[in-house]
Design a protein around this motif. Structure first.
Motif, PDB file in Angstrom:
ATOM      1  N   ASP A 189      23.020 -23.554 -36.640  1.00 27.78           N
ATOM      2  CA  ASP A 189      21.779 -22.894 -37.053  1.00 27.78           C
ATOM      3  C   ASP A 189      21.963 -21.384 -37.057  1.00 27.78           C
ATOM      4  O   ASP A 189      22.489 -20.806 -36.103  1.00 27.78           O
ATOM      5  N   GLY A 190      21.525 -20.744 -38.120  1.00 27.98           N
ATOM      6  CA  GLY A 190      21.554 -19.297 -38.200  1.00 27.98           C
ATOM      7  C   GLY A 190      22.897 -18.708 -38.566  1.00 27.98           C
ATOM      8  O   GLY A 190      23.026 -17.491 -38.673  1.00 27.98           O
ATOM      9  N   SER A 191      23.923 -19.535 -38.779  1.00 24.56           N
ATOM     10  CA  SER A 191      25.242 -19.002 -39.089  1.00 24.56           C
ATOM     11  C   SER A 191      25.924 -19.872 -40.136  1.00 24.56           C
ATOM     12  O   SER A 191      26.250 -21.032 -39.868  1.00 24.56           O
ATOM     13  N   ARG A 192      26.090 -19.319 -41.316  1.00 26.19           N
ATOM     14  CA  ARG A 192      26.848 -20.000 -42.374  1.00 26.19           C
ATOM     15  C   ARG A 192      27.840 -18.979 -42.925  1.00 26.19           C
ATOM     16  O   ARG A 192      27.463 -18.040 -43.610  1.00 26.19           O
ATOM     17  N   LEU A 240      24.948 -14.338 -60.876  1.00 25.18           N
ATOM     18  CA  LEU A 240      24.290 -15.021 -61.979  1.00 25.18           C
ATOM     19  C   LEU A 240      22.822 -15.287 -61.678  1.00 25.18           C
ATOM     20  O   LEU A 240      21.960 -15.065 -62.537  1.00 25.18           O
ATOM     21  N   GLU A 241      22.521 -15.784 -60.481  1.00 27.40           N
ATOM     22  CA  GLU A 241      21.148 -16.106 -60.112  1.00 27.40           C
ATOM     23  C   GLU A 241      20.888 -15.682 -58.677  1.00 27.40           C
ATOM     24  O   GLU A 241      21.804 -15.651 -57.848  1.00 27.40           O
ATOM     25  N   GLY A 242      19.618 -15.374 -58.381  1.00 27.24           N
ATOM     26  CA  GLY A 242      19.240 -15.026 -57.027  1.00 27.24           C
ATOM     27  C   GLY A 242      19.505 -13.562 -56.712  1.00 27.24           C
ATOM     28  O   GLY A 242      19.424 -12.694 -57.583  1.00 27.24           O
ATOM     29  N   ARG A 243      19.850 -13.277 -55.475  1.00 26.09           N
ATOM     30  CA  ARG A 243      20.123 -11.908 -55.049  1.00 26.09           C
ATOM     31  C   ARG A 243      21.143 -11.946 -53.919  1.00 26.09           C
ATOM     32  O   ARG A 243      21.077 -12.799 -53.036  1.00 26.09           O
ATOM     33  N   VAL A 244      22.083 -11.019 -53.955  1.00 32.88           N
ATOM     34  CA  VAL A 244      23.087 -10.934 -52.899  1.00 32.88           C
ATOM     35  C   VAL A 244      23.169  -9.507 -52.394  1.00 32.88           C
ATOM     36  O   VAL A 244      22.766  -8.556 -53.075  1.00 32.88           O
ATOM     37  N   GLN A 245      23.727  -9.367 -51.206  1.00 37.78           N
ATOM     38  CA  GLN A 245      23.934  -8.059 -50.586  1.00 37.78           C
ATOM     39  C   GLN A 245      25.417  -7.895 -50.279  1.00 37.78           C
ATOM     40  O   GLN A 245      26.021  -8.768 -49.661  1.00 37.78           O
ATOM     41  N   ILE A 246      26.007  -6.798 -50.737  1.00 37.53           N
ATOM     42  CA  ILE A 246      27.424  -6.540 -50.561  1.00 37.53           C
ATOM     43  C   ILE A 246      27.594  -5.511 -49.444  1.00 37.53           C
ATOM     44  O   ILE A 246      27.021  -4.415 -49.505  1.00 37.53           O
ATOM     45  N   PHE A 264      23.881 -17.058 -45.852  1.00 39.41           N
ATOM     46  CA  PHE A 264      25.235 -17.550 -46.114  1.00 39.41           C
ATOM     47  C   PHE A 264      26.097 -16.321 -46.353  1.00 39.41           C
ATOM     48  O   PHE A 264      25.704 -15.408 -47.089  1.00 39.41           O
ATOM     49  N   CYS A 265      27.269 -16.283 -45.750  1.00 47.90           N
ATOM     50  CA  CYS A 265      28.120 -15.097 -45.858  1.00 47.90           C
ATOM     51  C   CYS A 265      29.521 -15.485 -46.335  1.00 47.90           C
ATOM     52  O   CYS A 265      30.138 -16.403 -45.771  1.00 47.90           O
ATOM     53  N   VAL A 266      30.000 -14.792 -47.366  1.00 41.44           N
ATOM     54  CA  VAL A 266      31.368 -14.962 -47.861  1.00 41.44           C
ATOM     55  C   VAL A 266      32.137 -13.709 -47.478  1.00 41.44           C
ATOM     56  O   VAL A 266      31.824 -12.604 -47.930  1.00 41.44           O
ATOM     57  N   VAL A 301      29.758 -10.768 -48.502  1.00 37.05           N
ATOM     58  CA  VAL A 301      28.657 -11.048 -49.413  1.00 37.05           C
ATOM     59  C   VAL A 301      27.641 -11.894 -48.663  1.00 37.05           C
ATOM     60  O   VAL A 301      27.952 -13.004 -48.226  1.00 37.05           O
ATOM     61  N   GLU A 302      26.420 -11.383 -48.509  1.00 36.33           N
ATOM     62  CA  GLU A 302      25.375 -12.077 -47.774  1.00 36.33           C
ATOM     63  C   GLU A 302      24.318 -12.579 -48.754  1.00 36.33           C
ATOM     64  O   GLU A 302      23.793 -11.818 -49.550  1.00 36.33           O
ATOM     65  N   VAL A 303      24.009 -13.885 -48.685  1.00 32.86           N
ATOM     66  CA  VAL A 303      23.100 -14.501 -49.656  1.00 32.86           C
ATOM     67  C   VAL A 303      22.182 -15.479 -48.942  1.00 32.86           C
ATOM     68  O   VAL A 303      22.396 -15.850 -47.792  1.00 32.86           O
ATOM     69  N   LEU A 304      21.156 -15.943 -49.675  1.00 35.66           N
ATOM     70  CA  LEU A 304      20.305 -17.035 -49.220  1.00 35.66           C
ATOM     71  C   LEU A 304      20.551 -18.247 -50.112  1.00 35.66           C
ATOM     72  O   LEU A 304      21.262 -19.155 -49.755  1.00 35.66           O
TER      73      LEU A 304
END
Length: 400
Positions: A218-221, A280-286, A248-250, A257-260
């Motif tokens: 929970d809380g960590s992907r 492509l879709e949504g929003r990410v944070q670099i 979710f973090c890559v 890259v942090e995303v939902l």
């Protein structure tokens, strides 16, 4: 006709033509392609169907390249010159094919070719076992164990073998909490898909590595990537925070890259100086790992990270994600960009005879073709090639 200079609209035009929904101008132009083929049917009589299909695809590609040509603004008549040139090209190719068919040398032309890549990957489990995954399958699913997309077992009766049990993985990977850590690796010439424990899907391009946990706490992907991958991330609630979405973090060597919930592509090969994230879709944070700078992306934007700098710009996303759909897609690409894709997908070494070509390349071709068919596209830009085993030599034939 104004929109033909846009790659995405061009593809839509071709699809409309195939489905019979093209405008009169579009039909008049692309119709020349079929008319020339029909009027020179005898030239193809001795060729196998696969050869005829390849030739037709090559001609259509050239017509599409012509439409990409810059459009003069002042004289409307000039807009049609690229189309006329494409029609002349079709005629010249037909004449060439007629000679080839009379010589019955199709098999000789195929000699020494290099086949395309395919579904190839290895899975390294937390306990150290390495499994060569089936080339007849396109991907795996991580759940209580590991299965292929069709539900068949990856381990063939060997048991879960640490694929889902709790407990820190050997080596103590940071960032994965108590889950077991597994590694999916594609070689040069390989692609594979993995559905993670939260339902998110990841497509790995050639020469890439993804490290991921057997389950997400929970809380960590979080996953770690080297190479290139396309992500389709599922939203997941964090039960410890009354349903707040778990990010979710890559993580790559230069950024996080942090995303939902979103779809995006990350290219982070070790031999590239830049890491590119295309949304492509949504929003990410670099998050730049060196400078700590934070940038947010909107759909249609790309972040390029190089050392401490991150630059955000609008892009044609298809140019950076078409590999997932089985296409090489070049748009004003220099020879280095083309060569890197060829080396990774065909697992070859590309060298130059003489000066490196300075041409820019625009076009697309399916990745399931032999190397010679992709290289033939370069010949239209003044670049010739020679195949010798797993080595390809390129020569610049363009006259100044």
């Amino acid at each position: 006709m104004e929109g033909f200079n846009n790659g995405k609209q061009l593809k839509h035009m071709v699809r409309r033509y195939v489905k019979g929904r093209a405008t009169p101008q579009e039909s008049d132009f692309l119709g020349e392609w079929d008319r020339y083929l029909d009027s020179h049917h005898d030239a193809f009589a001795d060729l196998p169907q696969q050869e005829r299909d390849t030739i037709r695809d090559t001609m259509l590609n050239e017509l599409k390249l012509a439409i990409h040509a810059p459009k003069p603004r002042k004289n409307v008549l000039y807009r049609w010159l690229p189309y006329a040139a494409a029609v002349l090209f079709v005629a010249s190719v037909v004449a060439y094919i007629a000679v080839v068919s009379r010589q019955s040398s199709v098999e000789a032309l195929r000699a020494g070719d290099i086949p395309p890549g395919g579904n190839r990957a290895t899975l390294t489990l937390a306990d150290g076992r390495t499994i060569s995954l089936s080339e007849a399958q396109a991907g795996i699913v991580v759940a209580d164990g590991v299965t292929y997309l069709d539900g068949s077992s990856v381990l063939h009766g060997q048991g879960n073998g640490g694929t889902a049990e709790p407990g820190q993985a050997a080596g103590g990977d940071h960032g994965f909490a108590s889950a077991q850590v597994h590694t999916l690796t594609t070689p040069k010439g390989g692609t594979y898909q993995v559905t993670l424990a939260d339902g998110s899907r990841v497509w790995l391009n050639a020469g890439s590595t993804l490290r991921y946990p057997s389950r997400f706490d929970d809380g960590s992907r979080e996953v770690f990537l080297e190479g290139e991958a396309y992500f389709d991330i599922r939203e997941q609630a964090d039960r410890r925070t009354n349903g707040r979405k778990a990010p979710f973090c890559v993580v790559t060597g230069s950024q996080a890259v942090e995303v939902l919930g979103t779809e995006f592509n990350v290219s982070a090969y070790a031999d590239d100086r830049e890491t590119k994230t295309t949304l492509l879709e949504g929003r990410v944070q670099i998050v730049n790992c060196e400078s700590g700078a934070v940038n947010q992306l909107r759909p249609g934007q790309q972040a390029t990270t190089r050392n401490a700098a991150t630059v955000v710009r609008n892009v044609d996303t298809e140019q950076y994600t078409s590999w997932k759909s089985g296409l090489f897609y070049f748009r004003d690409a220099d020879i280095d960009a083309v060569v890197k894709q060829l080396e990774r997908w065909y697992d070859v070494q590309v060298v130059y005879a003489g000066a490196k070509p300075t041409n820019q390349f625009t076009g697309e071709i399916p990745r399931d073709r032999n190397a010679s068919e992709v290289l033939a596209m370069l010949e239209f830009f003044g670049v010739s090639y020679r195949i010798d085993g797993k080595k390809i030599t390129l020569s610049n034939n363009q006259t100044e």
